[in-house]
Design an enzyme around this catalytic site. Structure first.
Site, PDB file in Angstrom:
ATOM      1  N   THR A   5      -6.230  -1.373  10.301  1.00 49.44           N
ATOM      2  CA  THR A   5      -6.966  -2.427   9.608  1.00 49.44           C
ATOM      3  C   THR A   5      -8.325  -2.683  10.260  1.00 49.44           C
ATOM      4  N   ASP A   6      -9.248  -3.233   9.480  1.00 52.42           N
ATOM      5  CA  ASP A   6     -10.550  -3.627  10.061  1.00 52.42           C
ATOM      6  C   ASP A   6     -10.412  -4.850  10.970  1.00 52.42           C
ATOM      7  N   GLU A   7      -9.248  -5.532  10.905  1.00 56.91           N
ATOM      8  CA  GLU A   7      -9.107  -6.772  11.674  1.00 56.91           C
ATOM      9  C   GLU A   7      -9.085  -6.515  13.185  1.00 56.91           C
ATOM     10  N   ILE A  48       0.842  -1.204   0.000  1.00 60.74           N
ATOM     11  CA  ILE A  48       0.000   0.000   0.000  1.00 60.74           C
ATOM     12  C   ILE A  48       0.876   1.253   0.000  1.00 60.74           C
ATOM     13  N   HIS A  73      -9.124 -18.273  12.878  1.00 61.46           N
ATOM     14  CA  HIS A  73      -9.535 -17.666  11.601  1.00 61.46           C
ATOM     15  C   HIS A  73     -10.831 -16.871  11.771  1.00 61.46           C
ATOM     16  N   SER A  98      -1.701  -6.686  17.663  1.00 65.74           N
ATOM     17  CA  SER A  98      -0.617  -5.687  17.636  1.00 65.74           C
ATOM     18  C   SER A  98      -1.093  -4.395  16.972  1.00 65.74           C
ATOM     19  N   LYS A  99      -1.910  -4.500  15.937  1.00 67.27           N
ATOM     20  CA  LYS A  99      -2.440  -3.298  15.289  1.00 67.27           C
ATOM     21  C   LYS A  99      -3.405  -2.567  16.244  1.00 67.27           C
ATOM     22  N   ALA A 121       4.713  -1.881   8.865  1.00 72.31           N
ATOM     23  CA  ALA A 121       4.187  -2.890   9.783  1.00 72.31           C
ATOM     24  C   ALA A 121       4.564  -4.273   9.278  1.00 72.31           C
ATOM     25  N   ASP A 167      11.862   3.051   5.114  1.00 72.71           N
ATOM     26  CA  ASP A 167      11.491   1.633   5.039  1.00 72.71           C
ATOM     27  C   ASP A 167      12.718   0.774   5.367  1.00 72.71           C
ATOM     28  N   ASN A 215      -9.566  -5.564   3.426  1.00 71.50           N
ATOM     29  CA  ASN A 215      -8.514  -6.237   2.630  1.00 71.50           C
ATOM     30  C   ASN A 215      -8.253  -5.514   1.317  1.00 71.50           C
ATOM     31  N   ASN A 216      -7.007  -5.206   1.066  1.00 73.23           N
ATOM     32  CA  ASN A 216      -6.607  -4.575  -0.204  1.00 73.23           C
ATOM     33  C   ASN A 216      -6.130  -5.631  -1.191  1.00 73.23           C
ATOM     34  N   TYR A 253      -1.423 -10.568  14.826  1.00 69.45           N
ATOM     35  CA  TYR A 253      -1.345  -9.387  13.942  1.00 69.45           C
ATOM     36  C   TYR A 253      -2.370  -8.342  14.359  1.00 69.45           C
ATOM     37  N   TYR A 283       2.884 -24.290   4.204  1.00 63.57           N
ATOM     38  CA  TYR A 283       1.935 -25.168   3.509  1.00 63.57           C
ATOM     39  C   TYR A 283       2.380 -26.623   3.517  1.00 63.57           C
TER      40      TYR A 283
HETATM   41  P1  NAD Z   1       3.439  -4.776   3.479  1.00 64.42           P
HETATM   42  O1  NAD Z   1       3.775  -5.928   4.364  1.00 64.42           O
HETATM   43  O2  NAD Z   1       3.281  -4.977   2.020  1.00 64.42           O
HETATM   44  O3  NAD Z   1       4.543  -3.619   3.650  1.00 64.42           O
HETATM   45  C1  NAD Z   1       5.050  -3.245   4.902  1.00 64.42           C
HETATM   46  C2  NAD Z   1       6.271  -2.372   4.650  1.00 64.42           C
HETATM   47  O4  NAD Z   1       6.793  -1.979   5.934  1.00 64.42           O
HETATM   48  C3  NAD Z   1       7.399  -3.088   3.918  1.00 64.42           C
HETATM   49  O5  NAD Z   1       7.929  -2.257   2.896  1.00 64.42           O
HETATM   50  C4  NAD Z   1       8.445  -3.332   4.999  1.00 64.42           C
HETATM   51  O6  NAD Z   1       9.783  -3.336   4.503  1.00 64.42           O
HETATM   52  C5  NAD Z   1       8.194  -2.166   5.931  1.00 64.42           C
HETATM   53  N1  NAD Z   1       8.624  -2.448   7.310  1.00 64.42           N
HETATM   54  C6  NAD Z   1       8.347  -3.561   8.043  1.00 64.42           C
HETATM   55  N2  NAD Z   1       8.946  -3.484   9.245  1.00 64.42           N
HETATM   56  C7  NAD Z   1       9.588  -2.280   9.288  1.00 64.42           C
HETATM   57  C8  NAD Z   1      10.371  -1.624  10.262  1.00 64.42           C
HETATM   58  N3  NAD Z   1      10.618  -2.184  11.454  1.00 64.42           N
HETATM   59  N4  NAD Z   1      10.877  -0.396   9.984  1.00 64.42           N
HETATM   60  C9  NAD Z   1      10.641   0.192   8.769  1.00 64.42           C
HETATM   61  N5  NAD Z   1       9.928  -0.404   7.800  1.00 64.42           N
HETATM   62  C10 NAD Z   1       9.394  -1.626   8.054  1.00 64.42           C
HETATM   63  O7  NAD Z   1       2.134  -4.142   4.123  1.00 64.42           O
HETATM   64  P2  NAD Z   1       0.868  -3.482   3.417  1.00 64.42           P
HETATM   65  O8  NAD Z   1      -0.073  -4.539   3.016  1.00 64.42           O
HETATM   66  O9  NAD Z   1       1.320  -2.490   2.428  1.00 64.42           O
HETATM   67  O10 NAD Z   1       0.221  -2.725   4.668  1.00 64.42           O
HETATM   68  C11 NAD Z   1       0.617  -1.411   4.999  1.00 64.42           C
HETATM   69  C12 NAD Z   1      -0.170  -0.955   6.222  1.00 64.42           C
HETATM   70  O11 NAD Z   1      -1.562  -1.000   5.935  1.00 64.42           O
HETATM   71  C13 NAD Z   1       0.057  -1.831   7.452  1.00 64.42           C
HETATM   72  O12 NAD Z   1       0.108  -0.978   8.571  1.00 64.42           O
HETATM   73  C14 NAD Z   1      -1.172  -2.719   7.486  1.00 64.42           C
HETATM   74  O13 NAD Z   1      -1.471  -3.094   8.804  1.00 64.42           O
HETATM   75  C15 NAD Z   1      -2.215  -1.796   6.915  1.00 64.42           C
HETATM   76  N6  NAD Z   1      -3.339  -2.471   6.220  1.00 64.42           N
HETATM   77  C16 NAD Z   1      -3.097  -3.404   5.243  1.00 64.42           C
HETATM   78  C17 NAD Z   1      -4.169  -3.981   4.582  1.00 64.42           C
HETATM   79  C18 NAD Z   1      -3.961  -4.991   3.467  1.00 64.42           C
HETATM   80  O14 NAD Z   1      -4.933  -5.587   2.996  1.00 64.42           O
HETATM   81  N7  NAD Z   1      -2.749  -5.203   2.985  1.00 64.42           N
HETATM   82  C19 NAD Z   1      -5.481  -3.635   4.919  1.00 64.42           C
HETATM   83  C20 NAD Z   1      -5.683  -2.679   5.912  1.00 64.42           C
HETATM   84  C21 NAD Z   1      -4.603  -2.100   6.551  1.00 64.42           C
HETATM   85  P1  TYD Z   2      -5.144 -12.954   3.569  1.00 60.80           P
HETATM   86  O1  TYD Z   2      -4.915 -12.492   2.169  1.00 60.80           O
HETATM   87  O2  TYD Z   2      -4.019 -13.582   4.317  1.00 60.80           O
HETATM   88  O3  TYD Z   2      -5.724 -11.697   4.366  1.00 60.80           O
HETATM   89  P2  TYD Z   2      -6.364 -11.624   5.887  1.00 60.80           P
HETATM   90  O4  TYD Z   2      -6.097 -12.876   6.584  1.00 60.80           O
HETATM   91  O5  TYD Z   2      -5.614 -10.478   6.449  1.00 60.80           O
HETATM   92  O6  TYD Z   2      -7.814 -11.359   5.671  1.00 60.80           O
HETATM   93  O7  TYD Z   2      -6.340 -13.990   3.569  1.00 60.80           O
HETATM   94  C1  TYD Z   2      -7.605 -13.658   3.012  1.00 60.80           C
HETATM   95  C2  TYD Z   2      -8.531 -14.827   3.238  1.00 60.80           C
HETATM   96  O8  TYD Z   2      -8.048 -15.951   2.453  1.00 60.80           O
HETATM   97  C3  TYD Z   2      -8.567 -15.308   4.683  1.00 60.80           C
HETATM   98  O9  TYD Z   2      -9.882 -15.759   5.000  1.00 60.80           O
HETATM   99  C4  TYD Z   2      -7.614 -16.495   4.690  1.00 60.80           C
HETATM  100  C5  TYD Z   2      -7.765 -17.072   3.288  1.00 60.80           C
HETATM  101  N1  TYD Z   2      -6.551 -17.731   2.760  1.00 60.80           N
HETATM  102  C6  TYD Z   2      -6.637 -19.037   2.258  1.00 60.80           C
HETATM  103  O10 TYD Z   2      -7.712 -19.668   2.235  1.00 60.80           O
HETATM  104  N2  TYD Z   2      -5.480 -19.611   1.800  1.00 60.80           N
HETATM  105  C7  TYD Z   2      -4.286 -18.994   1.810  1.00 60.80           C
HETATM  106  O11 TYD Z   2      -3.257 -19.586   1.389  1.00 60.80           O
HETATM  107  C8  TYD Z   2      -4.224 -17.646   2.294  1.00 60.80           C
HETATM  108  C9  TYD Z   2      -2.919 -16.893   2.344  1.00 60.80           C
HETATM  109  C10 TYD Z   2      -5.385 -17.057   2.756  1.00 60.80           C
END
Ligand code: NAD
Ligand code: TYD
Length: 351
Positions: A133-135, A15, A292, A161-162, A86, A36, A187-188, A158, A349
């Protein structure tokens, strides 16, 4: 002198890279500093298009390193932070919770302290924007939606911690009058997502004819948002969001995992010109993830009503663009799936 020095943490991640690209291109009058640590999830390849822009600086560093972060604030006097750095994958948090506490909780605390200590005498025009996050809300049953006043009830290391980091941000707002805003997003999906999360993992496995490991019966529900729409929402909240408030961001787009995977398989068969049903044969039901969460779904009406934001693409369009990107960026995919990724995959896995 730029109008603002904006620190984006985690800008080499999924993101964060979209946010950095958007801000660097849209706001030449801001200087964007991308901090980063480049963990397995960070990749500077995602930022090639803006790496030489005059209003962009990359800084490699760890948000948990207090001495380094304090020095950085002294040197650059960041007016605002958009904090995305994160550890972000639930399955990894089950394997190794401590690293999530370190980065997500301690790292956020280090940034909060540095920000507070820099501006405590005058917070005017300053902002700590925390991306969450919504989690943190835990799980929904078959009905209902998460709103901004839903109680926190996290179930995974996770999300715990958030949730903890969200609480600290709010507490700094109350205790020290620090201007903050928090967004909790669903979820993005989209380009540049590391292939450990559901959609890019399954795209990668389909390309390579590997099994698609669906947890349990696949009847878990997530609310999916195209990452570029999230970046637009972040831009809006950064500039127009009310201080000391939370906004939920979601896609109005709920999918059961098995239905999503079925749609993905159909689109992949078309793109790869494979016989209809080929990718679907790769679906393999595997042992469930512990703890889950059954269902996430966001009520995004607050950001919609107050700031006029809504998603711009349908899921079918977004998924289509996402698949196209992964298919034309196989080198990116291969570079991030070499090395450590293989041992993570074997461990996760193996059963
Ligand atoms: P990501 O795991 O793709 O990227 C995380 C980035 O943080 C990486 O570039 C990593 O190198 C950096 N990082 C990790 N530990 C670090 C540290 N100690 N110091 C400096 N940099 C560090 O994550 P993302 O999916 O892009 O998520 C970004 C944010 O959005 C997170 O805070 C996550 O909780 C939140 N978020 C993600 C989603 C999603 O679906 N991916 C949804 C809602 C919120
Ligand atoms: P994920 O992309 O890990 O996001 P989050 O757990 O943060 O929502 O998982 C999305 C959904 O897909 C979740 O219900 C778990 C499921 N999932 C699988 O069924 N198999 C997989 O290998 C993974 C990574 C996720």
């Amino acid at each position: 002198m730029k109008d603002k020095n904006v620190l984006v943490t985690g800008g080499a991640g999924f993101i964060g890279s979209h946010v950095v690209r958007l801000f660097v291109e849209k706001y030449p009058n801001y200087h964007i500093f991308n901090l980063d640590a480049l963990t397995y999830a960070g990749n500077l390849e995602s930022l090639k298009v803006i790496e030489n822009k005059a209003n962009y600086t990359f800084i490699k560093g760890d948000i948990t390193d207090e001495v380094f972060i304090n020095q950085l604030f002294q040197d650059y006097k960041f007016d605002s932070i958009i904090h995305l750095a994160a550890e972000s994958h639930v399955d990894r948090s089950i394997e190794d919770p401590l690293v999530f506490v370190k980065t997500n909780v301690i790292g956020t605390m280090v940034l909060l302290n540095a920000f507070k200590n820099t501006w405590k005498d005058n917070f005017e025009n300053k902002l700590f924007y925390h991306i969450s996050t919504d989690e943190v809300y835990g799980t929904l049953g078959e009905t209902g939606l998460f709103t901004e006043i839903t109680s926190y009830d996290p179930n995974s290391p996770y999300s715990a911690s958030k949730a903890s980091s969200d609480h600290f941000v709010r507490a700094y707002g109350e205790t020290y009058g620090m201007p903050y805003v928090i967004t909790n997003c669903s979820n993005n999906y989209g380009q540049n997502q590391f292939p450990e999360k559901l959609i890019p993992l399954f795209i990668n496995n389909i390309i390579n004819n590997k099994p698609l490991p669906v947890y349990d019966d696949g009847n878990y529900t997530r609310d999916w948002l195209y990452v570029k729409d999230h970046a637009v929402a972040i831009d809006l909240v950064f500039h127009e969001g009310k201080k000391h408030e939370t906004y939920n961001i979601g896609g109005f787009n709920e999918w059961k995992n098995i239905d999503l995977v079925t749609l993905l398989c159909q689109q992949m068969d078309q793109k790869l010109e494979r016989v209809k049903g080929t990718s679907g044969k790769l679906i393999t039901y595997v042992k469930d993830r512990p703890g889950h969460d059954l269902r996430y779904a966001i009520d995004a009406s607050k950001i919609n009503k107050e700031l006029g934001w809504k998603p711009s693409v349908t899921f079918e369009e977004g998924l289509n663009k996402t698949i196209d990107w992964y298919l034309s960026n196989e080198a990116w995919l291969q570079s991030v799936t070499s090395g450590d990724y293989q041992s993570y995959y074997q461990k996760q896995y193996r059963n």
